[in-house]
Every structure is written in structure tokens, then in C-alpha cells.
Design an enzyme around this catalytic site. Structure first.
Site, mmCIF file in Angstrom:
data_model
loop_
_atom_site.group_PDB
_atom_site.id
_atom_site.type_symbol
_atom_site.label_atom_id
_atom_site.label_comp_id
_atom_site.label_asym_id
_atom_site.label_seq_id
_atom_site.Cartn_x
_atom_site.Cartn_y
_atom_site.Cartn_z
ATOM 1 N N ASP A 93 1.958 -8.766 -8.098
ATOM 2 C CA ASP A 93 1.881 -8.297 -9.478
ATOM 3 C C ASP A 93 2.577 -6.957 -9.673
ATOM 4 O O ASP A 93 3.340 -6.774 -10.596
ATOM 5 C CB ASP A 93 0.408 -8.223 -9.950
ATOM 6 C CG ASP A 93 -0.492 -7.427 -9.008
ATOM 7 O OD1 ASP A 93 -0.018 -6.925 -7.956
ATOM 8 O OD2 ASP A 93 -1.695 -7.300 -9.313
ATOM 9 N N ILE A 94 2.287 -6.006 -8.761
ATOM 10 C CA ILE A 94 2.765 -4.647 -9.020
ATOM 11 C C ILE A 94 3.007 -3.908 -7.710
ATOM 12 O O ILE A 94 2.253 -4.066 -6.747
ATOM 13 C CB ILE A 94 1.753 -3.887 -9.922
ATOM 14 C CG1 ILE A 94 2.301 -2.529 -10.378
ATOM 15 C CG2 ILE A 94 0.402 -3.728 -9.253
ATOM 16 C CD1 ILE A 94 1.492 -1.922 -11.543
ATOM 17 N N ASP A 96 2.951 -0.329 -6.279
ATOM 18 C CA ASP A 96 2.478 1.019 -6.589
ATOM 19 C C ASP A 96 2.814 1.925 -5.397
ATOM 20 O O ASP A 96 3.961 2.348 -5.275
ATOM 21 C CB ASP A 96 0.980 0.944 -6.912
ATOM 22 C CG ASP A 96 0.396 2.273 -7.358
ATOM 23 O OD1 ASP A 96 1.174 3.206 -7.619
ATOM 24 O OD2 ASP A 96 -0.846 2.390 -7.444
ATOM 25 N N GLY A 98 2.942 0.870 -2.393
ATOM 26 C CA GLY A 98 3.704 0.038 -1.471
ATOM 27 C C GLY A 98 2.936 -0.406 -0.238
ATOM 28 O O GLY A 98 3.439 -1.195 0.553
ATOM 29 N N THR A 100 0.401 -2.397 0.136
ATOM 30 C CA THR A 100 0.138 -3.835 0.161
ATOM 31 C C THR A 100 1.388 -4.612 0.574
ATOM 32 O O THR A 100 1.353 -5.427 1.500
ATOM 33 C CB THR A 100 -0.317 -4.328 -1.230
ATOM 34 O OG1 THR A 100 -1.443 -3.546 -1.627
ATOM 35 C CG2 THR A 100 -0.666 -5.803 -1.213
ATOM 36 N N LYS A 124 6.031 0.683 -10.232
ATOM 37 C CA LYS A 124 5.885 2.079 -10.654
ATOM 38 C C LYS A 124 6.930 2.868 -9.902
ATOM 39 O O LYS A 124 6.863 3.013 -8.679
ATOM 40 C CB LYS A 124 4.486 2.592 -10.344
ATOM 41 C CG LYS A 124 3.412 1.920 -11.191
ATOM 42 C CD LYS A 124 2.041 2.507 -10.939
ATOM 43 C CE LYS A 124 0.984 1.707 -11.685
ATOM 44 N NZ LYS A 124 -0.388 2.119 -11.323
ATOM 45 N N ASP A 152 -6.047 -6.325 -13.013
ATOM 46 C CA ASP A 152 -7.429 -6.043 -13.396
ATOM 47 C C ASP A 152 -7.780 -4.569 -13.293
ATOM 48 O O ASP A 152 -7.077 -3.782 -12.658
ATOM 49 C CB ASP A 152 -8.383 -6.800 -12.468
ATOM 50 C CG ASP A 152 -8.465 -6.142 -11.092
ATOM 51 O OD1 ASP A 152 -7.411 -5.999 -10.442
ATOM 52 O OD2 ASP A 152 -9.565 -5.724 -10.683
#
Ligand code: IMP
Ligand code: MG
Length: 173
Positions: A93-94, A96, A98, A100, A124, A152
Site C-alpha cells: 500500500d505505502i 514510509d 521502508g 517493511t 512518502k 487503516d
């Protein structure tokens, strides 16, 4: 609201065309999607990819110590499909910090795929240090906390059809 539904739809089909153009129409792709944030993006993206495809899902959870603690990541890889000699596309999804994606890319590479690419819906800018290589990005956004379209806060708001800024009130609620 920061990214309306129509704009998400447009961008996801463009990503689908880009990804499909670089994939093999014979052997297709094996997707590895990171739960739970990528579920809505995944569902929309796969329907824009007319290729032979397998889909694997991976839970990655972080145990955050203090608020400033980077936290320890646990990746549940037991149910991944065979990745050896496959062309793998990691879907998240995103991006941020990094943490993950760095971990997931490493888990995937250890399984000796033929190739690995990564797509994120949101990034981001400038936050991941060291930088994490992603091949496809839906939207670059400022360093703000967003929810909706799978993302979420405390388990809520994943079902919003658009990407919204989380209000300060909602953050502390
Ligand atoms: P990382 O810091 O790149 O490891 O990002 C880890 C995960 O944090 C992402 O996959 C998201 O699940 C979550 N995350 C980061 N930023 C946001 C945000 O703005 N909204 C919702 N979830 C986020
Ligand atoms: Mg996530």
C-alpha cells in the site's frame, strides 16, 4: 480528501498497463501482496493485468517498542507460493520508512525468483533511509498520515473508497 476515487481508478489502470507491458505474456507474474493494507489496491490492480497470474499473501507485523523505536518485524512466509524462477511483483500500500519492503524484498530474493519488482500505491518521499528500490509508484505524497483504500488507522477506515487525511481528532481518539 486527498486522492478521490476516480483518480485512484485512473492511476491503477495506468499502472496495470505499465506492469503488463513489461511482463511476459506467456509466463506472467507471481504477486506477493502485503496484508492487510494492500487488499483493495491488489483487487483493483489484478483486474488490470490480463496475464497468467498467481497471488501470494504475506502478513508482516511490527512490534513497536517505544514510539520512536523502529520495531521488530515479523514476516509470515509459510503460505507463500513457490517463487523459484518466477517473475515476482511485490505489492504494497505505502512506502514510509521502508522497513517493511526492505524485509519483504529480502524474503522474496532468498527464494530465488527469476526477477523481482515492487509496486506501491503511495510513497512518502524521502523518508526511507537507506532508500528502498520500487519499480512502480502510484502517487508520491507528503509525510502525512492517510487512510482509506486499504490503509487503516487502528484497524479502521480501510473501506473508504478514496484516500483521506486522518484528522488530528481521529488520531488521538
Ligand atoms: P514502512 O515504514 O515503510 O515499513 O511502512 C510500514 C507500514 O506502515 C505500511 O505498509 C503501512 O501499513 C503503514 N503505514 C505507513 N504510513 C501509513 C499511513 O500514512 N497510513 C496508514 N498506514 C501507514
Ligand atoms: Mg502495510
Amino acid at each position: 480528501m486527498i486522492i478521490p476515487e476516480a483518480q485512484l481508478r485512473q492511476r491503477v489502470s495506468a499502472l496495470g498497463r505499465e506492469i503488463a507491458a513489461s511482463a511476459s505474456p506467456q509466463t506472467g507474474l507471481t504477486l506477493v501482496a502485503i496484508l492487510a493494507g494492500s487488499i483493495v489496491f491488489l483487487a483493483d490492480l489484478v483486474r488490470q493485468l490480463p496475464l497468467p497470474m498467481r497471488i501470494g499473501l504475506m502478513w508482516v507485523s511490527s512490534y513497536r517498542g517505544g514510539a520512536t523505536d523502529a520495531g521488530e518485524l515479523r514476516a509470515e512466509t509459510a503460505r507463500l507460493p513457490d517463487l523459484r524462477n518466477r517473475d515476482v511483483l511485490i505489492v504494497d500500500d505505502i512506502l514510509d520508512t521502508g522497513g517493511t519492503l526492505r524485509r519483504v524484498q529480502q524474503e522474496v530474493r532468498e527464494r530465488q525468483p527469476r526477477s523481482v519488482q515492487t509496486v506501491v500505491l503511495l510513497r512518502k518521499l524521502g523518508k526511507a533511509n537507506p532508500p528502498v528500490k520500487v519499480d512502480y509508484v502510484g502517487f508520491d505524497i507528503d509525510d502525512v498520515f492517510v487512510v482509506g483504500y486499504g490503509l487503516d488507522h487502528d484497524g479502521l477506515y480501510r473501506n473508504l473508497p478514496h484516500i483521506a487525511l486522518l484528522s488530528e481528532e481521529a488520531k488521538s481518539a
